[in-house]
Design an enzyme around this catalytic site. Structure first.
Site, PDB file in Angstrom:
ATOM      1  N   GLU A  88       1.380  -1.320  -0.073  1.00 17.44           N
ATOM      2  CA  GLU A  88      -0.260   0.226   0.420  1.00 17.44           C
ATOM      3  C   GLU A  88       1.128   1.050  -0.192  1.00 17.44           C
ATOM      4  O   GLU A  88       0.674   2.592  -0.455  1.00 17.44           O
ATOM      5  CB  GLU A  88      -0.688   0.029   1.493  1.00 17.44           C
ATOM      6  CG  GLU A  88      -2.182  -1.550   1.622  1.00 17.44           C
ATOM      7  CD  GLU A  88      -2.921  -0.988  -0.001  1.00 17.44           C
ATOM      8  OE1 GLU A  88      -2.814   0.733  -0.559  1.00 17.44           O
ATOM      9  OE2 GLU A  88      -3.665  -1.961  -0.915  1.00 17.44           O
TER      10      GLU A  88
ATOM     11  N   GLN B  38       0.253   7.029  -4.785  1.00 20.90           N
ATOM     12  CA  GLN B  38       1.652   7.803  -5.689  1.00 20.90           C
ATOM     13  C   GLN B  38       2.503   7.198  -7.160  1.00 20.90           C
ATOM     14  O   GLN B  38       2.822   7.297  -7.584  1.00 20.90           O
ATOM     15  CB  GLN B  38       2.470   8.635  -5.666  1.00 20.90           C
ATOM     16  CG  GLN B  38       2.241   9.260  -3.943  1.00 20.90           C
ATOM     17  CD  GLN B  38       1.011   9.904  -4.271  1.00 20.90           C
ATOM     18  OE1 GLN B  38       1.135  11.075  -6.058  1.00 20.90           O
ATOM     19  NE2 GLN B  38       0.276  11.073  -2.781  1.00 20.90           N
TER      20      GLN B  38
ATOM     21  N   TYR C  18       8.578   9.648  -4.048  1.00 18.31           N
ATOM     22  CA  TYR C  18       8.219  10.627  -2.822  1.00 18.31           C
ATOM     23  C   TYR C  18       8.641   9.854  -1.649  1.00 18.31           C
ATOM     24  O   TYR C  18       8.006   9.154  -1.198  1.00 18.31           O
ATOM     25  CB  TYR C  18       6.692  10.274  -2.876  1.00 18.31           C
ATOM     26  CG  TYR C  18       5.919  10.851  -3.810  1.00 18.31           C
ATOM     27  CD1 TYR C  18       5.090  11.999  -3.561  1.00 18.31           C
ATOM     28  CD2 TYR C  18       5.533  10.798  -4.938  1.00 18.31           C
ATOM     29  CE1 TYR C  18       4.525  12.929  -4.514  1.00 18.31           C
ATOM     30  CE2 TYR C  18       4.479  11.271  -5.990  1.00 18.31           C
ATOM     31  CZ  TYR C  18       4.711  12.225  -5.844  1.00 18.31           C
ATOM     32  OH  TYR C  18       3.736  13.230  -6.447  1.00 18.31           O
TER      33      TYR C  18
ATOM     34  N   TYR D 124      -6.838   6.272   3.689  1.00 18.14           N
ATOM     35  CA  TYR D 124      -6.899   5.398   3.349  1.00 18.14           C
ATOM     36  C   TYR D 124      -6.171   4.127   3.208  1.00 18.14           C
ATOM     37  O   TYR D 124      -6.732   2.828   3.176  1.00 18.14           O
ATOM     38  CB  TYR D 124      -6.348   5.674   2.356  1.00 18.14           C
ATOM     39  CG  TYR D 124      -6.003   4.852   1.103  1.00 18.14           C
ATOM     40  CD1 TYR D 124      -7.662   4.304   0.028  1.00 18.14           C
ATOM     41  CD2 TYR D 124      -4.634   4.837   0.788  1.00 18.14           C
ATOM     42  CE1 TYR D 124      -7.089   3.608  -0.631  1.00 18.14           C
ATOM     43  CE2 TYR D 124      -4.348   2.967  -0.500  1.00 18.14           C
ATOM     44  CZ  TYR D 124      -5.332   3.011  -0.912  1.00 18.14           C
ATOM     45  OH  TYR D 124      -4.931   1.729  -1.728  1.00 18.14           O
TER      46      TYR D 124
ATOM     47  N   ASP E  17     -10.211   6.202  -2.242  1.00 13.88           N
ATOM     48  CA  ASP E  17      -8.270   6.934  -3.144  1.00 13.88           C
ATOM     49  C   ASP E  17      -9.287   7.473  -3.821  1.00 13.88           C
ATOM     50  O   ASP E  17     -10.443   7.043  -4.737  1.00 13.88           O
ATOM     51  CB  ASP E  17      -7.780   5.441  -3.262  1.00 13.88           C
ATOM     52  CG  ASP E  17      -8.016   4.970  -4.218  1.00 13.88           C
ATOM     53  OD1 ASP E  17      -9.250   4.430  -4.413  1.00 13.88           O
ATOM     54  OD2 ASP E  17      -7.143   3.823  -4.815  1.00 13.88           O
TER      55      ASP E  17
ATOM     56  N   CYS F   1     -17.113   2.471 -20.438  1.00 14.78           N
ATOM     57  CA  CYS F   1     -18.321   2.919 -20.891  1.00 14.78           C
ATOM     58  C   CYS F   1     -18.684   1.854 -21.678  1.00 14.78           C
ATOM     59  O   CYS F   1     -19.899   1.236 -21.503  1.00 14.78           O
ATOM     60  CB  CYS F   1     -18.769   4.216 -21.091  1.00 14.78           C
ATOM     61  SG  CYS F   1     -18.041   5.391 -19.799  1.00 14.78           S
TER      62      CYS F   1
HETATM   63  S1  SF4 Z   1     -20.734   3.525 -17.273  1.00 13.30           S
HETATM   64 FE1  SF4 Z   1     -18.593   4.463 -17.536  1.00 13.30          FE
HETATM   65  S2  SF4 Z   1     -18.902   6.281 -15.911  1.00 13.30           S
HETATM   66 FE2  SF4 Z   1     -20.520   4.878 -15.794  1.00 13.30          FE
HETATM   67  S3  SF4 Z   1     -19.106   3.703 -14.341  1.00 13.30           S
HETATM   68 FE3  SF4 Z   1     -19.122   2.282 -15.773  1.00 13.30          FE
HETATM   69  S4  SF4 Z   1     -17.447   2.741 -16.891  1.00 13.30           S
HETATM   70 FE4  SF4 Z   1     -17.951   4.733 -15.245  1.00 13.30          FE
END
Ligand code: SF4
Length: 351
Positions: free
Chosen positions: A34, A39, A79, A117, A135, A196
């Site tokens: 972790e 970063q 870091y 975190y 995070d 998406c």
């Molecule tokens: S549809 Fe797109 S924006 Fe929505 S959770 Fe899935 S990948 Fe993320």
């Protein structure tokens, strides 16, 4: 919400990466991973994780190492306060807790370098306690899926995201829940061009439905970048070169570097060598300069380091100030140095 979790878990089961720290319950190794991954991208962090586990299989081994050894192993990861804190915490666990890693969120968070975190990650992954990790990946997934436009870097925003994440966490398997959330943010719901089109959450995702994927999450503060000009003097005398350990509350503390003059802008070498600090080191008449490299840029999160190397050969150094060390040039590889020096040393053919 049930659907959200079910979809995320199913996605995780078929998409998760096999990573060594996912195969262990050892809190020491989970903590190590972790801290390294803060970063740092997983691909880069993996190599360092393997190196640390091999050199220091237990927290007591890490505690017994010298800070220079640890910084050398950390070299290139950036870091560096993370490495120093790691050492301090290892010594604390070894000396004050008989080498037994703390097992509650409240005691884990007291370790140096461990914030909310990391404490939640260790508590859930090593001890199966229901503390949600929040995070950058989790902020992004939650903000987009639930349509949260509150900036995540304000006190209010942080609380809102933390409360929601804790509401969602599964009491049965908080470790898998947290891993799934982070992995989903790291691989699927990524900052730019998230997947998406093939996302299992697509039909119920607020950001997707409302076409605001690229506007979430919201950040309130713009990071101010400060420019700094570093002039490194690579001073050879015979087969030796001078190094200095960085001190003070600044970047790269306790790493080694060539004597450095920091300026407000691009100063001429002539002006720099007139400075007292430099004249203490060697008699300079201008003919000693062998090379001056071009200015280059090294970017840090809040600073832009504009740097160059001025290579000099001096016949006879003057009185060596106590903070300078003279090392045989072939031994330079034993010292932990910042990444930009490491690149110079490896590529300049001077060493
Ligand atoms: S549809 Fe797109 S924006 Fe929505 S959770 Fe899935 S990948 Fe993320």
């Amino acid at each position: 919400m049930a659907d959200f979790n079910t979809e995320i878990y199913a996605w995780y089961a078929s998409n998760k990466r096999d990573l060594p720290w996912r195969e262990t319950n050892d809190p020491y190794k989970i903590w190590l991973s972790e801290i390294i991954l803060q970063q740092t991208r997983v691909v880069q962090g993996l190599e360092y994780y393997m190196r640390f586990v091999e050199n220091f299989p237990t927290i007591s081994d890490l505690a017994a190492a010298s800070e220079d050894e640890i910084l050398k192993l950390w070299q290139g990861l950036g870091y560096y306060s993370r490495a120093r804190n790691l050492h301090t915490a290892a010594k604390y666990v070894d000396e004050e807790l008989n080498g037994v890693f703390p097992s509650k969120y409240e005691t884990i968070i007291r370790l140096k370098g461990v914030g909310e975190y990391t404490a939640a990650a260790i508590a859930s992954l090593a001890f199966h306690l229901p503390h949600a990790v929040v995070d950058g990946n989790v902020f992004r997934v939650l903000a987009r899926y639930f349509g949260i436009s509150e900036p995540f870097d304000t006190a209010n925003g942080k609380k809102m995201f933390r409360d929601l994440a804790n509401e969602l966490i599964s009491a049965n398997d908080p470790a898998t829940h947290n891993q799934a959330m982070m992995e989903f943010g790291a691989l699927q719901c990524v900052p730019v061009n998230p997947g998406c089109a093939i996302c299992p959450l697509q039909i119920s995702c607020y950001a997707y439905i409302n076409k605001v994927v690229d506007r979430l999450p919201v950040k309130s503060k713009k990071v101010k970048i400060r420019n700094r000009y570093f002039n490194y003097f690579v001073i050879f005398t015979g087969d030796s070169v001078f190094l200095k350990k960085r001190s003070g509350n600044d970047i790269w503390k306790n790493l080694f570097e060539f004597p450095l003059t920091e300026t407000q802008n691009e100063e001429s070498v002539k002006k720099l060598v007139e400075e007292d600090a430099f004249s203490l080191l060697c008699n300079f008449n201008g003919t000693e300069v062998e090379t001056i490299t071009e200015w280059k840029i090294h970017l840090l999160s809040h600073q832009k380091i504009i740097y160059r190397f001025i290579v000099l050969r001096v016949e006879r150094e003057k009185k060596i100030t106590s903070d300078l060390i003279k090392v045989d040039k072939k031994d330079i590889f034993n010292f932990a140095v910042p990444r930009l020096l490491e690149n110079f040393i490896n590529n300049s053919k001077l060493f």
